[in-house]
Design a protein around this motif. Structure first.
Motif, PDB file in Angstrom:
ATOM      1  N   ASN A 176       0.848  -1.203   0.000  1.00 53.91           N
ATOM      2  CA  ASN A 176       0.000   0.000   0.000  1.00 53.91           C
ATOM      3  C   ASN A 176       0.878   1.246   0.000  1.00 53.91           C
ATOM      4  O   ASN A 176       2.113   1.148  -0.085  1.00 53.91           O
ATOM      5  CB  ASN A 176      -0.959  -0.017   1.205  1.00 53.91           C
ATOM      6  CG  ASN A 176      -0.226  -0.112   2.533  1.00 53.91           C
ATOM      7  OD1 ASN A 176       0.916   0.311   2.673  1.00 53.91           O
ATOM      8  ND2 ASN A 176      -0.887  -0.669   3.543  1.00 53.91           N
ATOM      9  N   SER A 177       0.258   2.408   0.111  1.00 55.64           N
ATOM     10  CA  SER A 177       0.997   3.671   0.038  1.00 55.64           C
ATOM     11  C   SER A 177       1.975   3.861   1.193  1.00 55.64           C
ATOM     12  O   SER A 177       2.920   4.644   1.100  1.00 55.64           O
ATOM     13  CB  SER A 177       0.011   4.857   0.012  1.00 55.64           C
ATOM     14  OG  SER A 177      -0.834   4.815   1.149  1.00 55.64           O
ATOM     15  N   SER A 178       1.772   3.116   2.282  1.00 57.39           N
ATOM     16  CA  SER A 178       2.675   3.206   3.439  1.00 57.39           C
ATOM     17  C   SER A 178       3.857   2.250   3.319  1.00 57.39           C
ATOM     18  O   SER A 178       4.715   2.207   4.198  1.00 57.39           O
ATOM     19  CB  SER A 178       1.911   2.902   4.732  1.00 57.39           C
ATOM     20  OG  SER A 178       0.836   3.789   4.902  1.00 57.39           O
ATOM     21  N   GLY A 179       3.878   1.473   2.227  1.00 58.40           N
ATOM     22  CA  GLY A 179       4.968   0.520   2.029  1.00 58.40           C
ATOM     23  C   GLY A 179       4.763  -0.792   2.757  1.00 58.40           C
ATOM     24  O   GLY A 179       5.658  -1.632   2.807  1.00 58.40           O
ATOM     25  N   LYS A 180       3.555  -0.987   3.332  1.00 56.84           N
ATOM     26  CA  LYS A 180       3.245  -2.233   4.028  1.00 56.84           C
ATOM     27  C   LYS A 180       2.530  -3.189   3.081  1.00 56.84           C
ATOM     28  O   LYS A 180       1.953  -2.762   2.077  1.00 56.84           O
ATOM     29  CB  LYS A 180       2.372  -1.955   5.253  1.00 56.84           C
ATOM     30  CG  LYS A 180       3.070  -1.120   6.323  1.00 56.84           C
ATOM     31  CD  LYS A 180       2.154  -0.883   7.497  1.00 56.84           C
ATOM     32  CE  LYS A 180       2.855  -0.072   8.584  1.00 56.84           C
ATOM     33  NZ  LYS A 180       1.968   0.198   9.744  1.00 56.84           N
ATOM     34  N   ILE A 181       2.550  -4.473   3.416  1.00 57.00           N
ATOM     35  CA  ILE A 181       1.874  -5.460   2.576  1.00 57.00           C
ATOM     36  C   ILE A 181       0.388  -5.166   2.554  1.00 57.00           C
ATOM     37  O   ILE A 181      -0.248  -4.986   3.595  1.00 57.00           O
ATOM     38  CB  ILE A 181       2.146  -6.886   3.093  1.00 57.00           C
ATOM     39  CG1 ILE A 181       3.628  -7.232   2.900  1.00 57.00           C
ATOM     40  CG2 ILE A 181       1.272  -7.911   2.373  1.00 57.00           C
ATOM     41  CD1 ILE A 181       4.058  -8.520   3.554  1.00 57.00           C
ATOM     42  N   ASP A 182      -0.178  -5.100   1.353  1.00 53.42           N
ATOM     43  CA  ASP A 182      -1.594  -4.747   1.163  1.00 53.42           C
ATOM     44  C   ASP A 182      -2.446  -6.016   1.289  1.00 53.42           C
ATOM     45  O   ASP A 182      -2.698  -6.717   0.306  1.00 53.42           O
ATOM     46  CB  ASP A 182      -1.784  -4.097  -0.199  1.00 53.42           C
ATOM     47  CG  ASP A 182      -3.130  -3.403  -0.335  1.00 53.42           C
ATOM     48  OD1 ASP A 182      -4.086  -3.837   0.348  1.00 53.42           O
ATOM     49  OD2 ASP A 182      -3.240  -2.448  -1.114  1.00 53.42           O
ATOM     50  N   ARG A 183      -2.907  -6.294   2.506  1.00 46.81           N
ATOM     51  CA  ARG A 183      -3.700  -7.501   2.752  1.00 46.81           C
ATOM     52  C   ARG A 183      -5.053  -7.436   2.064  1.00 46.81           C
ATOM     53  O   ARG A 183      -5.614  -8.455   1.665  1.00 46.81           O
ATOM     54  CB  ARG A 183      -3.860  -7.722   4.260  1.00 46.81           C
ATOM     55  CG  ARG A 183      -2.573  -8.145   4.956  1.00 46.81           C
ATOM     56  CD  ARG A 183      -2.748  -8.315   6.449  1.00 46.81           C
ATOM     57  NE  ARG A 183      -1.508  -8.722   7.099  1.00 46.81           N
ATOM     58  CZ  ARG A 183      -1.145  -9.983   7.327  1.00 46.81           C
ATOM     59  NH1 ARG A 183      -1.953 -10.965   6.970  1.00 46.81           N
ATOM     60  NH2 ARG A 183      -0.009 -10.274   7.914  1.00 46.81           N
ATOM     61  N   LYS A 184      -5.600  -6.216   1.933  1.00 45.94           N
ATOM     62  CA  LYS A 184      -6.895  -6.054   1.273  1.00 45.94           C
ATOM     63  C   LYS A 184      -6.795  -6.467  -0.201  1.00 45.94           C
ATOM     64  O   LYS A 184      -7.671  -7.148  -0.739  1.00 45.94           O
ATOM     65  CB  LYS A 184      -7.362  -4.601   1.390  1.00 45.94           C
ATOM     66  CG  LYS A 184      -8.783  -4.374   0.910  1.00 45.94           C
ATOM     67  CD  LYS A 184      -9.230  -2.942   1.167  1.00 45.94           C
ATOM     68  CE  LYS A 184     -10.664  -2.722   0.714  1.00 45.94           C
ATOM     69  NZ  LYS A 184     -11.116  -1.325   0.949  1.00 45.94           N
TER      70      LYS A 184
END
Length: 198
Positions: A176-184
């Motif tokens: 995602n935009s925060s650089g975290k894995i996009d679980r959604k």
């Protein structure tokens, strides 16, 4: 090389105290729980946020010192060497098979089984929001043989009911935009793959 592919958090500094608690704030040992700590590093709370301060900075009946503890929201365990290991967040807990479980705990068990380098577990819910099954993605290559060995070793560490029903290999995890894995996004990919297979 670290055990289970996890770099431990380590141990508390002198004058600092770490403990593990369950979801009812009871002190626990020998099993995963929320990491809490007290000591000179604990502040008085959050600025202009009394409600969050009350929930996070607290005392416990089992601690006679009546000192303030900080509830980190991090789930962890103490390994055989006495070091703390981070395994996930309390906000990633789900109820499945009649029990509460942390997604990070399932993920770390999949990795601990030795067949996967990475693992992200995705809960699939029905219209009522109840988790009906689990899926997982890995960047490791999967073969029929490695999946069978993975399941066999997994059951040696954790109840087989938590082994993902759907397991897929992926080149890279979406972020995602925060650089975290996009679980959604992974949930959408998983649903699409399952629908195609049916």
């Amino acid at each position: 090389e670290f055990k289970n592919g996890i770099i431990p958090i380590g141990r508390p500094f002198k004058g600092h105290t770490f403990k593990l608690i369950d979801q009812d704030d009871n002190l626990i040992e020998g099993q995963p729980g929320e990491i809490i700590y007290k000591g000179p590093q604990v502040s008085r709370g959050y600025l202009n946020n009394q409600e969050k301060t009350k929930q996070t900075f607290t005392t416990f009946d089992w601690d006679e010192s009546n000192e303030i503890w900080y509830k980190s929201g991090d789930l962890g365990l103490v390994n055989n060497d006495g070091d703390y290991e981070f395994i996930g967040r309390t906000d990633n807990q789900i109820k499945f098979g009649g029990r509460r479980v942390e997604l990070g705990e399932i993920e770390s068990t999949l990795i601990k089984s030795g067949q996967l380098v990475t693992a992200i577990v995705i809960p699939l819910r029905n219209e009522e929001g109840i988790v009906k099954s689990l899926g997982a993605f890995t960047t490791s290559e999967l073969t029929e043989e490695s999946e069978l060995l993975l399941r066999e070793r997994f059951s040696g560490y954790m109840d087989e009911v938590f082994f993902p029903k759907h397991l897929f290999s992926i080149k890279a995890f979406p972020q995602n935009s925060s650089g975290k894995i996009d679980r959604k996004k992974l949930t959408g990919i998983l649903t699409e793959k399952i629908n195609k297979a049916e």
